[in-house]
Design a protein around this motif. Structure first.
Motif, PDB file in Angstrom:
ATOM      1  N   VAL A  37      31.063  72.023  24.243  1.00 26.63           N
ATOM      2  CA  VAL A  37      29.654  71.720  24.505  1.00 26.63           C
ATOM      3  C   VAL A  37      28.808  72.948  24.157  1.00 26.63           C
ATOM      4  O   VAL A  37      29.049  74.039  24.698  1.00 26.63           O
ATOM      5  CB  VAL A  37      29.429  71.325  25.981  1.00 26.63           C
ATOM      6  CG1 VAL A  37      27.941  71.068  26.232  1.00 26.63           C
ATOM      7  CG2 VAL A  37      30.259  70.104  26.335  1.00 26.63           C
ATOM      8  N   ILE A  38      27.837  72.764  23.279  1.00 20.10           N
ATOM      9  CA  ILE A  38      26.923  73.846  22.900  1.00 20.10           C
ATOM     10  C   ILE A  38      25.682  73.730  23.787  1.00 20.10           C
ATOM     11  O   ILE A  38      24.956  72.731  23.719  1.00 20.10           O
ATOM     12  CB  ILE A  38      26.531  73.758  21.417  1.00 20.10           C
ATOM     13  CG1 ILE A  38      27.775  73.677  20.535  1.00 20.10           C
ATOM     14  CG2 ILE A  38      25.662  74.949  21.040  1.00 20.10           C
ATOM     15  CD1 ILE A  38      28.713  74.856  20.670  1.00 20.10           C
ATOM     16  N   PRO A  39      25.419  74.702  24.646  1.00 18.39           N
ATOM     17  CA  PRO A  39      24.268  74.614  25.560  1.00 18.39           C
ATOM     18  C   PRO A  39      22.943  74.623  24.805  1.00 18.39           C
ATOM     19  O   PRO A  39      22.852  75.006  23.624  1.00 18.39           O
ATOM     20  CB  PRO A  39      24.414  75.871  26.438  1.00 18.39           C
ATOM     21  CG  PRO A  39      25.826  76.324  26.248  1.00 18.39           C
ATOM     22  CD  PRO A  39      26.205  75.920  24.857  1.00 18.39           C
ATOM     23  N   ALA A  40      21.895  74.211  25.511  1.00 17.85           N
ATOM     24  CA  ALA A  40      20.545  74.203  24.917  1.00 17.85           C
ATOM     25  C   ALA A  40      20.124  75.616  24.545  1.00 17.85           C
ATOM     26  O   ALA A  40      20.279  76.564  25.316  1.00 17.85           O
ATOM     27  CB  ALA A  40      19.552  73.599  25.910  1.00 17.85           C
ATOM     28  N   GLY A  41      19.581  75.751  23.340  1.00  9.30           N
ATOM     29  CA  GLY A  41      19.109  77.044  22.877  1.00  9.30           C
ATOM     30  C   GLY A  41      20.149  77.887  22.185  1.00  9.30           C
ATOM     31  O   GLY A  41      19.830  78.952  21.656  1.00  9.30           O
ATOM     32  N   TYR A  42      21.394  77.420  22.163  1.00  4.58           N
ATOM     33  CA  TYR A  42      22.476  78.194  21.556  1.00  4.58           C
ATOM     34  C   TYR A  42      22.950  77.513  20.275  1.00  4.58           C
ATOM     35  O   TYR A  42      22.646  76.343  20.009  1.00  4.58           O
ATOM     36  CB  TYR A  42      23.651  78.341  22.513  1.00  4.58           C
ATOM     37  CG  TYR A  42      23.399  79.352  23.615  1.00  4.58           C
ATOM     38  CD1 TYR A  42      23.961  80.625  23.548  1.00  4.58           C
ATOM     39  CD2 TYR A  42      22.592  79.036  24.707  1.00  4.58           C
ATOM     40  CE1 TYR A  42      23.740  81.558  24.553  1.00  4.58           C
ATOM     41  CE2 TYR A  42      22.360  79.959  25.713  1.00  4.58           C
ATOM     42  CZ  TYR A  42      22.933  81.227  25.629  1.00  4.58           C
ATOM     43  OH  TYR A  42      22.709  82.140  26.618  1.00  4.58           O
ATOM     44  N   GLN A  47      25.268  72.852  16.356  1.00 13.05           N
ATOM     45  CA  GLN A  47      24.011  72.874  17.090  1.00 13.05           C
ATOM     46  C   GLN A  47      24.228  72.351  18.510  1.00 13.05           C
ATOM     47  O   GLN A  47      25.353  72.060  18.920  1.00 13.05           O
ATOM     48  CB  GLN A  47      22.966  72.045  16.334  1.00 13.05           C
ATOM     49  CG  GLN A  47      22.717  72.503  14.907  1.00 13.05           C
ATOM     50  CD  GLN A  47      22.250  73.945  14.801  1.00 13.05           C
ATOM     51  OE1 GLN A  47      21.516  74.439  15.657  1.00 13.05           O
ATOM     52  NE2 GLN A  47      22.674  74.631  13.749  1.00 13.05           N
ATOM     53  N   GLU A  48      23.194  72.211  19.282  1.00  9.89           N
ATOM     54  CA  GLU A  48      23.294  71.815  20.682  1.00  9.89           C
ATOM     55  C   GLU A  48      23.977  70.448  20.818  1.00  9.89           C
ATOM     56  O   GLU A  48      23.774  69.552  19.995  1.00  9.89           O
ATOM     57  CB  GLU A  48      21.897  71.766  21.310  1.00  9.89           C
ATOM     58  CG  GLU A  48      21.122  73.068  21.202  1.00  9.89           C
ATOM     59  CD  GLU A  48      19.666  72.906  21.601  1.00  9.89           C
ATOM     60  OE1 GLU A  48      19.276  71.768  21.938  1.00  9.89           O
ATOM     61  OE2 GLU A  48      18.918  73.885  21.556  1.00  9.89           O
ATOM     62  N   GLY A  49      24.759  70.303  21.880  1.00 15.34           N
ATOM     63  CA  GLY A  49      25.411  69.024  22.149  1.00 15.34           C
ATOM     64  C   GLY A  49      26.924  69.137  22.210  1.00 15.34           C
ATOM     65  O   GLY A  49      27.501  70.234  22.251  1.00 15.34           O
ATOM     66  N   VAL A  50      27.593  67.971  22.195  1.00 19.94           N
ATOM     67  CA  VAL A  50      29.051  67.893  22.302  1.00 19.94           C
ATOM     68  C   VAL A  50      29.662  67.822  20.911  1.00 19.94           C
ATOM     69  O   VAL A  50      29.201  67.053  20.053  1.00 19.94           O
ATOM     70  CB  VAL A  50      29.465  66.660  23.134  1.00 19.94           C
ATOM     71  CG1 VAL A  50      30.997  66.558  23.228  1.00 19.94           C
ATOM     72  CG2 VAL A  50      28.852  66.732  24.525  1.00 19.94           C
TER      73      VAL A  50
END
Length: 281
Positions: free
Chosen positions: A14-19, A36-39
């Protein structure tokens, strides 16, 4: 089932928001497409995801700020005077090029690129100006010069510059006092020059007005002379006008009449009235 669950857990990232995530594969190295953000699903035990903060970041180099071995940036002006600058720089990584940055700079880009480049470009910009200009009229030009230089070097390192804030410029107190005295003297000179210009303008205006008055007087005299000349010519050409002029100048109490005879003479009505009275007596 336990093994499948373990593999599934290792494969979900999972890529956190803003990362943004950069995938390193033990088989093929850094993958060019960042996550990018998301799974996301990756190869368990083969792919490793490195997270990078894609949000706006700030670095402040200032007096009293704990920033490694240096705080504020020390530089020299164009004439060699010591200048101390407090600077804040806002930037972010280029999310689309995070994989390239990971290969070329790694996670320590703040130490290897950002901090030393900010110091270098600030020193270069300050060295282009005199101390008096730095603390008075050229502050925005210094910021613009730093911004141009950092934008170029950041883009080469896959970073995006947002803003440069030149928070404070400090020079030695003795130098600042000397600059202030010089500026005060220059302002006084400017005031005196302005007064002199105003005096010159007033004098020129007076000259113009005097010349205008003189020209008006000459024109008036010329007009009066021409009028007299024309009147004299009219009297010479028309002798009857002399009689008319004499009649106009006589007192209103004198009764006279001008007869249009060949001799163009004047009769005194009082004498005629007296003569008429004696005849009737």
């Amino acid at each position: 089932m336990v093994l499948a669950g373990l593999l599934l857990a290792q494969g979900i990232k999972v890529i956190p928001a803003g990362y943004v995530g950069v995938v390193f594969s033990a088989l093929s190295g850094v993958k060019p497409q960042p996550l990018q953000e998301g799974v996301h699903f990756v190869v368990p035990f083969v792919d490793r995801v490195n997270l990078y903060d894609g949000r706006l970041q700030e670095i402040t180099l200032a007096h009293g700020v704990n920033d490694g071995d240096e705080g504020a940036i020390r530089a020299r002006s164009k004439e060699g005077l010591d200048i101390t600058a407090d600077v804040t720089v806002n930037f972010r990584i280029d999310r689309t090029k995070a994989a390239i940055m990971h290969k070329e700079l790694g996670r320590n880009y703040m130490v290897t690129v950002v901090r030393p480049q900010v110091r270098s470009k600030v020193r270069d910009a300050i060295g282009q100006f005199n101390a008096a200009d730095l603390i008075s009229t050229q502050r925005q030009e210094v910021e613009a010069s730093i911004t141009r230089s950092l934008t170029e070097i950041f883009e080469k390192n896959n970073l995006l510059l947002d803003s440069v804030l030149l928070r404070e410029l400090r020079i030695p107190e003795s130098v600042a006092k000397a600059i202030e005295q010089k500026q005060t003297a220059e302002q006084q000179v400017a005031v005196e020059k302005n007064r002199l210009q105003q005096a010159n303008i007033s004098a020129q205006r007076a000259v113009v007005e005097a010349e205008g008055a003189a020209k008006a007087a000459v024109a008036k005299a010329r007009g009066e002379a021409q009028a007299l000349s024309l009147r004299g010519r009219a009297l010479r050409e028309n002798p009857q006008l002399i009689q008319l002029t004499v009649a106009e100048k006589l007192s209103p109490g004198i009764n006279t009449v001008m007869l249009p005879a060949d001799g163009n003479f004047l009769l005194d009505l009082k004498s005629l009235s007296a003569a008429t009275t004696k005849t009737s007596n």
